[in-house]
Scaffold this motif. Structure first.
Motif, short mmCIF file in Angstrom:
data_model
loop_
_atom_site.label_atom_id
_atom_site.label_comp_id
_atom_site.label_asym_id
_atom_site.label_seq_id
_atom_site.Cartn_x
_atom_site.Cartn_y
_atom_site.Cartn_z
N LEU A 44 -1.35 31.38 -0.94
CA LEU A 44 -0.74 30.43 -1.86
C LEU A 44 -0.51 29.13 -1.13
O LEU A 44 0.20 29.07 -0.14
CB LEU A 44 0.60 30.97 -2.38
N THR A 56 3.68 27.52 -14.02
CA THR A 56 2.29 27.61 -14.43
C THR A 56 1.86 26.31 -15.08
O THR A 56 2.68 25.55 -15.59
CB THR A 56 2.08 28.76 -15.43
N ILE A 108 -7.94 34.92 -2.44
CA ILE A 108 -7.59 34.01 -3.52
C ILE A 108 -6.74 32.89 -2.94
O ILE A 108 -5.75 33.15 -2.26
CB ILE A 108 -6.83 34.72 -4.65
N GLU A 159 -4.54 29.75 -4.23
CA GLU A 159 -3.94 29.19 -5.44
C GLU A 159 -3.12 27.95 -5.10
O GLU A 159 -2.25 27.99 -4.23
CB GLU A 159 -3.06 30.24 -6.12
N SER A 204 -10.35 22.87 -6.30
CA SER A 204 -10.04 23.53 -7.58
C SER A 204 -9.26 22.59 -8.51
O SER A 204 -8.80 23.03 -9.57
CB SER A 204 -9.24 24.82 -7.34
N HIS A 218 -7.08 25.10 -10.32
CA HIS A 218 -5.99 25.40 -9.37
C HIS A 218 -6.18 26.69 -8.57
O HIS A 218 -5.35 26.99 -7.71
CB HIS A 218 -4.62 25.41 -10.06
N ALA A 219 -7.26 27.45 -8.77
CA ALA A 219 -7.42 28.70 -8.02
C ALA A 219 -8.87 28.97 -7.66
O ALA A 219 -9.78 28.63 -8.42
CB ALA A 219 -6.85 29.88 -8.82
N TYR A 253 -7.11 33.99 -14.28
CA TYR A 253 -7.13 32.55 -14.01
C TYR A 253 -7.99 31.72 -14.95
O TYR A 253 -7.88 30.49 -14.95
CB TYR A 253 -7.59 32.31 -12.57
#
Length: 280
Positions: free
Chosen positions: A9, A40, A114, A116, A142, A220-221, A240
């Motif tokens: 993250l 979010t 991942i 994010e 992203s 964003h990911a 996602y």
């Protein structure tokens, strides 16, 4: 079997005064932007568009309008070489394998990762015309500045980052694979993505590395992986996809080197993601 996905993250923490913020505020700049931990992305409901309508998009005073062909800015035909020239065969090296394929064979012991980014809800990505280049700080971006006209959904021989990043802003999933990646797994990845949602762009790319020659990108990911595992790909898409701040199924204007236009899977709005997934 792949081990559990390692999740990284990267939090974009902005607690400084508004004058230090280099992006755009919408609708007004607050005095201070506090950490929005766990927030979010807020989406704009622009999916059910009447014929001829345009998507409702976040505005900033200097932002170039999207989806409007303008030869003085971007008409998806002229000045393309600044990103990638589809008319110049010498540019084809970006989607050719020029290294030993054995270096990209994948490793079952390599974790999928991942990454994010917590993008502030006030952030508005700029649209930049074809008279200036766009560079990204992230190896696989992203979010960020992109071109006003976005690609049609589907599989490409090649489409540049500056184009497909706009699709991710509309909720699309971008499937990237290194040109030297295992062909059988590339074909399987394409099939999975095409069966999961209409809003997708598939393209070879030099951005994935030797350890993880495959990547999925959403707004964003990113998911990077070494060896294809269907459940990981489908789970990422279900979590996602459709998260971009400007939701629309409206197709784009850029279609250079498009080889397989996207087909509707569930609905144009992708109301059901990965409908062929085996459910518990």
């Amino acid at each position: 079997m792949l081990r559990w996905i390692a999740v990284v993250l990267t939090l974009l923490i902005y607690v400084q005064a508004a004058e230090d913020w280099k992006g755009s505020w919408f609708p007004d700049a607050p005095k201070t932007l506090a950490l929005e931990g766990g927030e979010t992305i807020k989406t704009v409901n622009g999916n059910a568009l009447p014929e001829g309508d345009t998507v409702k998009e976040k505005k900033s005073p200097s932002r170039v309008a999207m989806g409007i062909e303008n030869p003085d800015c971007d008409d998806a035909k002229h000045g393309l070489a600044i990103d990638f020239d589809p008319y110049n065969v010498t540019h084809s090296t970006v989607y050719m394998c020029l290294e030993p394929k054995s270096d990209y064979k994948g490793d079952y012991n390599m974790d999928a990762v991942i990454t994010e980014h917590m993008v502030p809800s006030a952030y508005v990505a700029n649209h930049k015309c074809m008279n200036s280049s766009i560079e990204y700080a992230e190896r696989i971006p992203s979010y960020g500045t992109h071109r006003p006209l976005w690609p049609r959904y589907g599989e490409y021989m090649y489409v540049p980052t500056q184009r497909w990043l706009h699709n991710s802003e509309h909720g699309a999933v971008i499937a990237l694979y290194h040109p030297c990646a295992n062909k059988q797994q590339v074909d399987e990845l394409k099939q999975i993505v095409k069966e999961c949602l209409y809003r997708h762009v598939i393209t070879p790319s030099q951005l994935p590395n030797k350890d993880r020659p495959f990547a999925l990108v959403t707004w964003h990911a990113t998911l990077e992986f070494s060896v294809l595992q269907r459940t990981i790909v489908e789970s990422f898409i279900e979590k996602y996809a459709l998260k971009g701040p400007e939701q629309t199924h409206r197709d784009g204007q850029y279609d250079h080197l498009l080889v397989d236009p996207a087909k509707v899977v569930s609905t144009e709005d992708d109301s059901v993601l990965c409908p062929k997934k085996q459910r518990d």
